[in-house]
Design an enzyme around this catalytic site. Sequence first.
Site, PDB file in Angstrom:
ATOM      1  N   CYS A 111     -11.298  57.278   3.511  1.00  0.00           N
ATOM      2  CA  CYS A 111     -12.591  57.965   3.428  1.00  0.00           C
ATOM      3  C   CYS A 111     -13.679  57.073   2.835  1.00  0.00           C
ATOM      4  CB  CYS A 111     -12.470  59.225   2.571  1.00  0.00           C
ATOM      5  SG  CYS A 111     -11.092  60.306   3.002  1.00  0.00           S
ATOM      6  N   ASP A 112     -13.343  56.391   1.733  1.00  0.00           N
ATOM      7  CA  ASP A 112     -14.371  55.714   0.937  1.00  0.00           C
ATOM      8  C   ASP A 112     -14.350  54.194   1.022  1.00  0.00           C
ATOM      9  OD1 ASP A 112     -15.252  58.205  -0.032  1.00  0.00           O
ATOM     10  OD2 ASP A 112     -13.642  58.230  -1.513  1.00  0.00           O
ATOM     11  N   CYS A 168      -9.174  58.102  -1.862  1.00  0.00           N
ATOM     12  CA  CYS A 168      -8.908  58.010  -0.430  1.00  0.00           C
ATOM     13  C   CYS A 168      -9.567  56.755   0.127  1.00  0.00           C
ATOM     14  CB  CYS A 168      -9.436  59.258   0.294  1.00  0.00           C
ATOM     15  SG  CYS A 168      -9.267  59.188   2.083  1.00  0.00           S
TER      16      CYS A 168
END
Length: 307
Positions: free
Chosen positions: A134-135, A131
């Site tokens: 997200c990261d 992701c």
Amino acid sequence: MHDVVIIGAGPAGLSAGVYCARKMMDTLVVSANIGGQATWSWEVENYLGYQLITGVELVERFREHLDNFSVELREGRNVTSLANNRDAFIVATDKDGELEARAVIVASGKVPRMLNVPGEETYRGRGVAYCSTCDGPLFRSKKVAVIGGGNSALDAALQLKQIAERIYVITMEDCLGGDEIRRKQVTASDKIEVYTKAQVTAIRGDKFVQAIDFRREEAEVSLEVAGVFIEIGSIPSTDFLLPEVELNELGEVVIDSNNRTSVPGIFAAGDVTNVVEKQIIIAAGEGAKAALSAYAWLVDNGCLVAS
């Protein structure tokens, strides 16, 4: 006993929750997370009413809308099984035990597909990610690789362009897929380098990822990277379903035009189904349809009085 249990809280599940609430049904939504794959979209330009919005922001709007209704939402739950107990469906989760419902809407979406190469499991959470939304911020000013050539991979590369020092897009296909506008944006960027006809063979490192190896035109190539984002698609999340629920060759739940599955009382919506296009706006519409179909089925079976 709930009238409806909705499995999943992405666009389809949240939309279904709103429509169930509007029909005054006792509704419970259970999900591992809120938003599903919609939260992975860096920029959403094709959702009606928003010229530009991030996936995270759009999902937050969905949730705020749902909060205006009397719908119970339980996060952090993984559904482990779904059974039919004559008068009710039994939804089992890893935290709540067994939940009873007269009808079920499956909106569980998809889960990332694994690359299945040496080092992927070892460095998951230590440089291997699924992701970019997200990261991505963890890899500021670093070199990263994005594996895949479809829209999800192109989206990830474009998002990481704002963060990383350099992005290598690696795909085994002959050319990039996805939408033409995304392809043009990727190939026009001087921070993104594309490798086609490339087969990843290993992810290497020490405590964290340090390199990725791939084979291209019979040559062995190794690139120094701090992160590897695997964006090669996803598989439907259906492992908890009754065996009587029909799936197609891709493992997607087969539904009719009214979101009915092969099991009466079980409905499905969103990316977990065989609806061809996987788009946020389509999933939201399908969730609404599934809720209305569930309501009609409950009325027809004498479980509810028509409003």
